[in-house]
Design a protein around this motif. Structure first.
Motif, PDB file in Angstrom:
ATOM      1  N   THR A 225      -4.357   5.815  -6.126  1.00  0.00           N
ATOM      2  CA  THR A 225      -5.194   6.539  -7.078  1.00  0.00           C
ATOM      3  C   THR A 225      -4.774   8.008  -7.091  1.00  0.00           C
ATOM      4  N   GLY A 226      -4.930   8.638  -8.241  1.00  0.00           N
ATOM      5  CA  GLY A 226      -4.617  10.057  -8.358  1.00  0.00           C
ATOM      6  C   GLY A 226      -5.752  10.788  -9.041  1.00  0.00           C
ATOM      7  N   LEU A 227      -5.975  12.028  -8.643  1.00  0.00           N
ATOM      8  CA  LEU A 227      -7.008  12.867  -9.248  1.00  0.00           C
ATOM      9  C   LEU A 227      -6.340  14.026  -9.964  1.00  0.00           C
ATOM     10  N   LEU A 228      -6.499  14.055 -11.277  1.00  0.00           N
ATOM     11  CA  LEU A 228      -6.004  15.129 -12.121  1.00  0.00           C
ATOM     12  C   LEU A 228      -7.218  15.898 -12.618  1.00  0.00           C
ATOM     13  N   ARG A 229      -7.228  17.195 -12.423  1.00  0.00           N
ATOM     14  CA  ARG A 229      -8.377  18.005 -12.841  1.00  0.00           C
ATOM     15  C   ARG A 229      -7.938  18.988 -13.923  1.00  0.00           C
ATOM     16  N   GLU A 230      -8.660  18.950 -15.059  1.00  0.00           N
ATOM     17  CA  GLU A 230      -8.396  19.890 -16.144  1.00  0.00           C
ATOM     18  C   GLU A 230      -8.988  21.246 -15.788  1.00  0.00           C
ATOM     19  N   ASP A 231      -8.325  22.296 -16.249  1.00  0.00           N
ATOM     20  CA  ASP A 231      -8.779  23.643 -15.913  1.00  0.00           C
ATOM     21  C   ASP A 231      -9.636  24.291 -16.995  1.00  0.00           C
ATOM     22  N   GLY A 232      -9.886  23.582 -18.094  1.00  0.00           N
ATOM     23  CA  GLY A 232     -10.700  24.133 -19.175  1.00  0.00           C
ATOM     24  C   GLY A 232      -9.940  25.086 -20.085  1.00  0.00           C
ATOM     25  N   LYS A 233      -8.675  25.307 -19.813  1.00  0.00           N
ATOM     26  CA  LYS A 233      -7.855  26.220 -20.613  1.00  0.00           C
ATOM     27  C   LYS A 233      -6.703  25.494 -21.289  1.00  0.00           C
ATOM     28  N   GLY A 234      -6.800  24.171 -21.342  1.00  0.00           N
ATOM     29  CA  GLY A 234      -5.759  23.378 -21.987  1.00  0.00           C
ATOM     30  C   GLY A 234      -4.692  22.853 -21.051  1.00  0.00           C
ATOM     31  N   SER A 235      -4.889  23.033 -19.756  1.00  0.00           N
ATOM     32  CA  SER A 235      -3.916  22.532 -18.803  1.00  0.00           C
ATOM     33  C   SER A 235      -4.632  21.742 -17.709  1.00  0.00           C
ATOM     34  N   ALA A 236      -3.877  21.202 -16.791  1.00  0.00           N
ATOM     35  CA  ALA A 236      -4.448  20.421 -15.698  1.00  0.00           C
ATOM     36  C   ALA A 236      -3.419  20.337 -14.592  1.00  0.00           C
ATOM     37  N   GLN A 237      -3.865  19.860 -13.435  1.00  0.00           N
ATOM     38  CA  GLN A 237      -2.919  19.600 -12.350  1.00  0.00           C
ATOM     39  C   GLN A 237      -3.490  18.537 -11.436  1.00  0.00           C
ATOM     40  N   PHE A 238      -2.590  17.844 -10.764  1.00  0.00           N
ATOM     41  CA  PHE A 238      -3.023  16.872  -9.777  1.00  0.00           C
ATOM     42  C   PHE A 238      -3.589  17.620  -8.581  1.00  0.00           C
ATOM     43  N   GLU A 239      -4.706  17.128  -8.080  1.00  0.00           N
ATOM     44  CA  GLU A 239      -5.296  17.697  -6.867  1.00  0.00           C
ATOM     45  C   GLU A 239      -4.951  16.851  -5.651  1.00  0.00           C
ATOM     46  N   GLU A 240      -4.781  15.538  -5.849  1.00  0.00           N
ATOM     47  CA  GLU A 240      -4.385  14.665  -4.754  1.00  0.00           C
ATOM     48  C   GLU A 240      -4.020  13.298  -5.301  1.00  0.00           C
ATOM     49  N   VAL A 241      -3.249  12.593  -4.498  1.00  0.00           N
ATOM     50  CA  VAL A 241      -3.006  11.166  -4.700  1.00  0.00           C
ATOM     51  C   VAL A 241      -3.344  10.498  -3.380  1.00  0.00           C
ATOM     52  N   VAL A 242      -4.059   9.383  -3.456  1.00  0.00           N
ATOM     53  CA  VAL A 242      -4.413   8.632  -2.253  1.00  0.00           C
ATOM     54  C   VAL A 242      -3.779   7.250  -2.365  1.00  0.00           C
ATOM     55  N   LEU A 243      -2.981   6.919  -1.363  1.00  0.00           N
ATOM     56  CA  LEU A 243      -2.372   5.601  -1.284  1.00  0.00           C
ATOM     57  C   LEU A 243      -3.266   4.727  -0.412  1.00  0.00           C
ATOM     58  N   HIS A 244      -3.459   3.489  -0.828  1.00  0.00           N
ATOM     59  CA  HIS A 244      -4.304   2.531  -0.099  1.00  0.00           C
ATOM     60  C   HIS A 244      -3.488   1.287   0.232  1.00  0.00           C
ATOM     61  N   PRO A 245      -2.423   1.450   1.038  1.00  0.00           N
ATOM     62  CA  PRO A 245      -1.584   0.287   1.323  1.00  0.00           C
ATOM     63  C   PRO A 245      -2.305  -0.748   2.179  1.00  0.00           C
ATOM     64  N   ARG A 246      -2.177  -2.009   1.756  1.00  0.00           N
ATOM     65  CA  ARG A 246      -2.675  -3.148   2.540  1.00  0.00           C
ATOM     66  C   ARG A 246      -1.445  -3.896   3.027  1.00  0.00           C
ATOM     67  N   VAL A 247      -1.237  -3.820   4.329  1.00  0.00           N
ATOM     68  CA  VAL A 247      -0.023  -4.352   4.942  1.00  0.00           C
ATOM     69  C   VAL A 247      -0.382  -5.537   5.820  1.00  0.00           C
ATOM     70  N   THR A 248       0.427  -6.574   5.746  1.00  0.00           N
ATOM     71  CA  THR A 248       0.297  -7.706   6.663  1.00  0.00           C
ATOM     72  C   THR A 248       1.552  -7.734   7.519  1.00  0.00           C
ATOM     73  N   VAL A 249       1.336  -7.854   8.838  1.00  0.00           N
ATOM     74  CA  VAL A 249       2.451  -7.934   9.778  1.00  0.00           C
ATOM     75  C   VAL A 249       2.462  -9.308  10.437  1.00  0.00           C
ATOM     76  N   ALA A 250       3.583  -9.650  11.033  1.00  0.00           N
ATOM     77  CA  ALA A 250       3.785 -11.002  11.564  1.00  0.00           C
ATOM     78  C   ALA A 250       3.037 -11.270  12.865  1.00  0.00           C
ATOM     79  N   ASP A 251       2.736 -10.223  13.651  1.00  0.00           N
ATOM     80  CA  ASP A 251       2.157 -10.453  14.974  1.00  0.00           C
ATOM     81  C   ASP A 251       1.202  -9.317  15.336  1.00  0.00           C
ATOM     82  N   ALA A 252       0.139  -9.653  16.070  1.00  0.00           N
ATOM     83  CA  ALA A 252      -0.868  -8.657  16.463  1.00  0.00           C
ATOM     84  C   ALA A 252      -0.268  -7.532  17.299  1.00  0.00           C
ATOM     85  N   SER A 253       0.779  -7.810  18.029  1.00  0.00           N
ATOM     86  CA  SER A 253       1.411  -6.773  18.849  1.00  0.00           C
ATOM     87  C   SER A 253       2.077  -5.679  18.012  1.00  0.00           C
ATOM     88  N   MET A 254       2.191  -5.889  16.704  1.00  0.00           N
ATOM     89  CA  MET A 254       2.875  -4.948  15.810  1.00  0.00           C
ATOM     90  C   MET A 254       1.918  -4.006  15.086  1.00  0.00           C
TER      91      MET A 254
END
Length: 156
Positions: A93-122
């Motif tokens: 997900t990304g958050l873009l915030r407008e500045d009210g003057k006709g422009s905007a910028q990203f404030e943050e991007v959040v990655l939400h990776p869901r990873v599966t690994v082969a073994d509990a020891s990993m």
């Protein structure tokens, strides 16, 4: 991997509705993005900016670049750490915030990776590999806003 790497693409505006940019509402924001040897990508501006919501927009592409860069860096970090990844999905997900003057910028991007690994020891090494991946991600290192990670690691 040393040296320079250059990337090239062609962006072609296809939104001339007959009168060019004669007025703000007189043209579409349709663009075709092309890289030699790859399928064309249909793009536009985001819907709030008079774009076509069925096409990719620059904001989508930036979030996608951050997500994919982390994914690829993460897989490499896991190989080096001896972690066998069997599945990886990210709901970024990304958050873009407008500045009210006709422009905007990203404030943050959040990655939400869901990873599966082969073994509990990993699991611990798999969790730690996200920091390594972030440090290696060329795209994340190139932006001026935080790229955060909220990963989940499970055993499959």
């Amino acid at each position: 991997m040393h040296g320079e790497h250059r990337y090239a693409l062609t962006a072609t505006w296809t939104g001339n509705l007959g009168t060019g940019t004669s007025g703000y509402r007189d043209y579409s924001r349709d663009v075709t993005l092309e890289v030699s040897g790859k399928p064309a990508l249909l793009a536009s501006s985001d819907k709030p900016f008079r774009g076509d919501p069925e096409r990719w927009n620059p904001e989508d592409l930036l979030v996608a670049a951050l997500s994919e860069c982390h994914l690829l860096s993460y897989l490499h970090a896991c190989v080096q750490a001896g972690v066998v990844v069997t599945s990886y999905t990210d709901e970024a997900t990304g958050l873009l915030r407008e500045d009210g003057k006709g422009s905007a910028q990203f404030e943050e991007v959040v990655l939400h990776p869901r990873v599966t690994v082969a073994d509990a020891s990993m699991v611990e090494a798999a969790e730690a590999a996200h920091k390594t991946a972030h440090d290696w991600c060329f795209i994340a290192r190139s932006v001026n806003f935080p790229v955060l990670h909220e990963p989940t690691v499970t055993v499959g």
